[in-house]
Write a protein that holds these residues in place. Structure first.
Motif, PDB file in Angstrom:
ATOM      1  N   UNK A 112       0.853  -1.182   0.000  1.00 44.17           N
ATOM      2  CA  UNK A 112       0.000   0.000   0.000  1.00 44.17           C
ATOM      3  C   UNK A 112       0.888   1.230   0.000  1.00 44.17           C
ATOM      4  N   UNK A 113       0.601   2.162  -0.889  1.00 46.30           N
ATOM      5  CA  UNK A 113       1.348   3.417  -0.957  1.00 46.30           C
ATOM      6  C   UNK A 113       0.470   4.535  -0.418  1.00 46.30           C
ATOM      7  N   UNK A 114       1.020   5.328   0.503  1.00 45.99           N
ATOM      8  CA  UNK A 114       0.265   6.402   1.145  1.00 45.99           C
ATOM      9  C   UNK A 114       0.821   7.734   0.666  1.00 45.99           C
ATOM     10  N   UNK A 115      -0.045   8.572   0.101  1.00 44.16           N
ATOM     11  CA  UNK A 115       0.417   9.845  -0.455  1.00 44.16           C
ATOM     12  C   UNK A 115      -0.439  10.990   0.074  1.00 44.16           C
ATOM     13  N   UNK A 116       0.180  12.125   0.424  1.00 41.18           N
ATOM     14  CA  UNK A 116      -0.601  13.290   0.861  1.00 41.18           C
ATOM     15  C   UNK A 116      -1.327  13.884  -0.334  1.00 41.18           C
ATOM     16  N   UNK A 117      -2.631  14.058  -0.201  1.00 40.94           N
ATOM     17  CA  UNK A 117      -3.421  14.524  -1.339  1.00 40.94           C
ATOM     18  C   UNK A 117      -4.493  15.490  -0.869  1.00 40.94           C
ATOM     19  N   UNK A 118      -4.257  16.795  -0.967  1.00 40.60           N
ATOM     20  CA  UNK A 118      -5.308  17.745  -0.596  1.00 40.60           C
ATOM     21  C   UNK A 118      -6.464  17.650  -1.584  1.00 40.60           C
ATOM     22  N   UNK A 119      -7.670  18.048  -1.166  1.00 40.53           N
ATOM     23  CA  UNK A 119      -8.799  18.044  -2.111  1.00 40.53           C
ATOM     24  C   UNK A 119      -8.447  18.799  -3.370  1.00 40.53           C
ATOM     25  N   UNK A 120      -8.918  18.308  -4.511  1.00 40.03           N
ATOM     26  CA  UNK A 120      -8.442  18.807  -5.794  1.00 40.03           C
ATOM     27  C   UNK A 120      -9.235  19.900  -6.443  1.00 40.03           C
ATOM     28  N   UNK A 121      -9.766  20.810  -5.635  1.00 41.98           N
ATOM     29  CA  UNK A 121     -10.529  21.906  -6.246  1.00 41.98           C
ATOM     30  C   UNK A 121      -9.603  22.921  -6.920  1.00 41.98           C
ATOM     31  N   UNK A 136      -1.165   4.180  -8.873  1.00 40.88           N
ATOM     32  CA  UNK A 136      -1.867   2.897  -8.810  1.00 40.88           C
ATOM     33  C   UNK A 136      -1.711   2.140 -10.120  1.00 40.88           C
ATOM     34  N   UNK A 137      -1.894   2.826 -11.217  1.00 40.71           N
ATOM     35  CA  UNK A 137      -1.765   2.167 -12.526  1.00 40.71           C
ATOM     36  C   UNK A 137      -0.344   1.676 -12.763  1.00 40.71           C
ATOM     37  N   UNK A 138       0.624   2.431 -12.275  1.00 41.12           N
ATOM     38  CA  UNK A 138       2.018   2.085 -12.528  1.00 41.12           C
ATOM     39  C   UNK A 138       2.467   0.880 -11.702  1.00 41.12           C
ATOM     40  N   UNK A 139       1.947   0.783 -10.469  1.00 38.53           N
ATOM     41  CA  UNK A 139       2.406  -0.258  -9.559  1.00 38.53           C
ATOM     42  C   UNK A 139       1.439  -1.429  -9.421  1.00 38.53           C
ATOM     43  N   UNK A 140       0.159  -1.197  -9.713  1.00 37.06           N
ATOM     44  CA  UNK A 140      -0.844  -2.233  -9.485  1.00 37.06           C
ATOM     45  C   UNK A 140      -1.135  -2.437  -8.013  1.00 37.06           C
ATOM     46  N   UNK A 141      -0.745  -1.484  -7.172  1.00 31.49           N
ATOM     47  CA  UNK A 141      -0.955  -1.575  -5.728  1.00 31.49           C
ATOM     48  C   UNK A 141      -2.008  -0.562  -5.270  1.00 31.49           C
ATOM     49  N   UNK A 142      -2.694  -0.857  -4.163  1.00 31.56           N
ATOM     50  CA  UNK A 142      -3.623   0.133  -3.606  1.00 31.56           C
ATOM     51  C   UNK A 142      -2.888   1.404  -3.209  1.00 31.56           C
ATOM     52  N   UNK A 143      -3.587   2.525  -3.302  1.00 29.73           N
ATOM     53  CA  UNK A 143      -3.020   3.820  -2.925  1.00 29.73           C
ATOM     54  C   UNK A 143      -3.988   4.498  -1.966  1.00 29.73           C
ATOM     55  N   UNK A 144      -3.456   4.969  -0.835  1.00 27.39           N
ATOM     56  CA  UNK A 144      -4.259   5.731   0.110  1.00 27.39           C
ATOM     57  C   UNK A 144      -3.988   7.207  -0.099  1.00 27.39           C
ATOM     58  N   UNK A 145      -5.011   7.944  -0.511  1.00 26.37           N
ATOM     59  CA  UNK A 145      -4.909   9.395  -0.653  1.00 26.37           C
ATOM     60  C   UNK A 145      -5.161   9.981   0.729  1.00 26.37           C
ATOM     61  N   UNK A 275      -7.861   3.804  -2.713  1.00 23.42           N
ATOM     62  CA  UNK A 275      -8.070   3.336  -4.085  1.00 23.42           C
ATOM     63  C   UNK A 275      -7.495   1.936  -4.222  1.00 23.42           C
ATOM     64  N   UNK A 276      -8.314   1.001  -4.646  1.00 28.29           N
ATOM     65  CA  UNK A 276      -7.840  -0.377  -4.833  1.00 28.29           C
ATOM     66  C   UNK A 276      -7.949  -0.749  -6.308  1.00 28.29           C
ATOM     67  N   UNK A 277      -6.979  -1.459  -6.822  1.00 30.35           N
ATOM     68  CA  UNK A 277      -7.059  -1.900  -8.219  1.00 30.35           C
ATOM     69  C   UNK A 277      -8.068  -3.021  -8.379  1.00 30.35           C
ATOM     70  N   UNK A 278      -8.714  -3.053  -9.516  1.00 31.25           N
ATOM     71  CA  UNK A 278      -9.667  -4.108  -9.809  1.00 31.25           C
ATOM     72  C   UNK A 278      -8.881  -5.379 -10.112  1.00 31.25           C
ATOM     73  N   UNK A 279      -9.306  -6.477  -9.509  1.00 35.94           N
ATOM     74  CA  UNK A 279      -8.654  -7.746  -9.747  1.00 35.94           C
ATOM     75  C   UNK A 279      -9.668  -8.786 -10.181  1.00 35.94           C
ATOM     76  N   UNK A 280      -9.303  -9.534 -11.206  1.00 36.17           N
ATOM     77  CA  UNK A 280     -10.162 -10.625 -11.675  1.00 36.17           C
ATOM     78  C   UNK A 280     -10.024 -11.788 -10.696  1.00 36.17           C
TER      79      UNK A 280
END
Length: 282
Positions: A112-121, A136-145, A275-280
């Motif tokens: 899991x990767x945790x990144x600081x993410x202020x609201x995007x207004x 997330x797309x690059x690593x295929x791992x969940x990301x916590x905003x 954010x979690x990646x979709x897995x089959x």
């Protein structure tokens, strides 16, 4: 796959986001990161099956400016002191830690990767939100905003019958198990895109599936079915919660995150977003 991590109590398996790896990872670059993004990363680690938190930081010895080097060393000491029983694993790097965050899953078994993410207004939030989605797309791992809305007392998740919907639901259920949070599920019938005769049945099926799956794990769900604009309906309820859990399918990816409902929700809400990646499941 993520959506097949575990099915019932009897399997003896976990199915939380950290099943993608045994640690979570976060960048610490300044003093403010310790009380904000690092604090939430360690909270997440304590409320999951993670064994530790990897702190990616600039190596003080690689900083030529003496004052900056000393300051970075002080920040690192502060970070280690704040651990509160959480196992932390410092990982020094040369250059900007954020430029190497995507390498942690491969180098340190980070799930899991945790990144600081202020609201995007504003522009900064838009850029950081887009960067988190690309991570997330690059690593295929969940990301916590991370927006500092922990502890998680109320968790909100979409109720949908899609593979992505079930991936998000399972992650949300698992977080509710670990944190003892109240789980809220929202099914939105879009009057434009879901106006067919099966829309209501699909929403009811999604809520029923989520409630049944949660029930297996001893989690009660407060469910709601509404008709309206998905972004507006979720944003109006997210403020009452502490964590929003969403799934992101690589097939839905576009260069601009605002073109994706998930991206808009992740960017505009004021609370932390998992954010979690979709897995089959196959």
């Amino acid at each position: 796959g993520f959506s097949d991590i575990a099915r019932t109590h009897t399997t003896g398996q976990g199915r939380d986001p950290l099943d993608f790896g045994k640690r979570d990872g976060v960048c610490v670059e300044k003093a403010g990161d310790v009380s904000r993004v690092l604090a939430e990363a360690m909270y997440f680690a304590r409320n999951s099956r993670a064994t530790s938190t990897v702190i990616l930081h600039r190596d003080p010895g690689s900083i030529s400016d003496p004052e900056q080097s000393t300051e970075m060393a002080k920040v690192l000491v502060q970070a280690l002191k704040s651990a509160e029983g959480t196992q932390v694993r410092p990982k020094p790097v040369t250059g900007r830690p954020t430029s190497r965050l995507h390498l942690l899953p491969r180098e340190e078994s980070v799930g899991l990767l945790v990144v600081p993410t202020p609201p995007g207004k504003g522009g900064i939030g838009l850029w950081r939100g887009g960067r988190a989605l690309r991570l997330l797309h690059r690593t295929g791992k969940p990301v916590l905003l991370s927006r500092g809305s922990h502890p998680y007392r109320r968790i909100l998740v979409p109720a949908r019958t899609t593979l992505g919907g079930k991936s998000a639901a399972r992650a949300a259920i698992d977080m509710a198990v670990y944190t003892k949070a109240e789980l809220r599920a929202l099914a939105v019938e879009d009057p434009v895109f879901m106006s067919g005769p099966d829309a209501s049945a699909e929403a009811r099926d999604a809520v029923t599936w989520l409630e049944d799956d949660a029930g297996v794990h001893g989690v009660k769900v407060a469910s709601e079915i509404v008709r309206g604009n998905p972004v507006r309906e979720f944003l109006s309820r997210a403020g009452e919660c502490d964590l929003l859990v969403l799934a992101l399918d690589s097939k839905a990816w576009r260069p601009w995150p605002r073109l994706v409902i998930t991206g808009m929700l992740a960017r505009l809400t004021d609370v932390s977003v998992l954010l979690v990646p979709v897995r089959d499941p196959a």
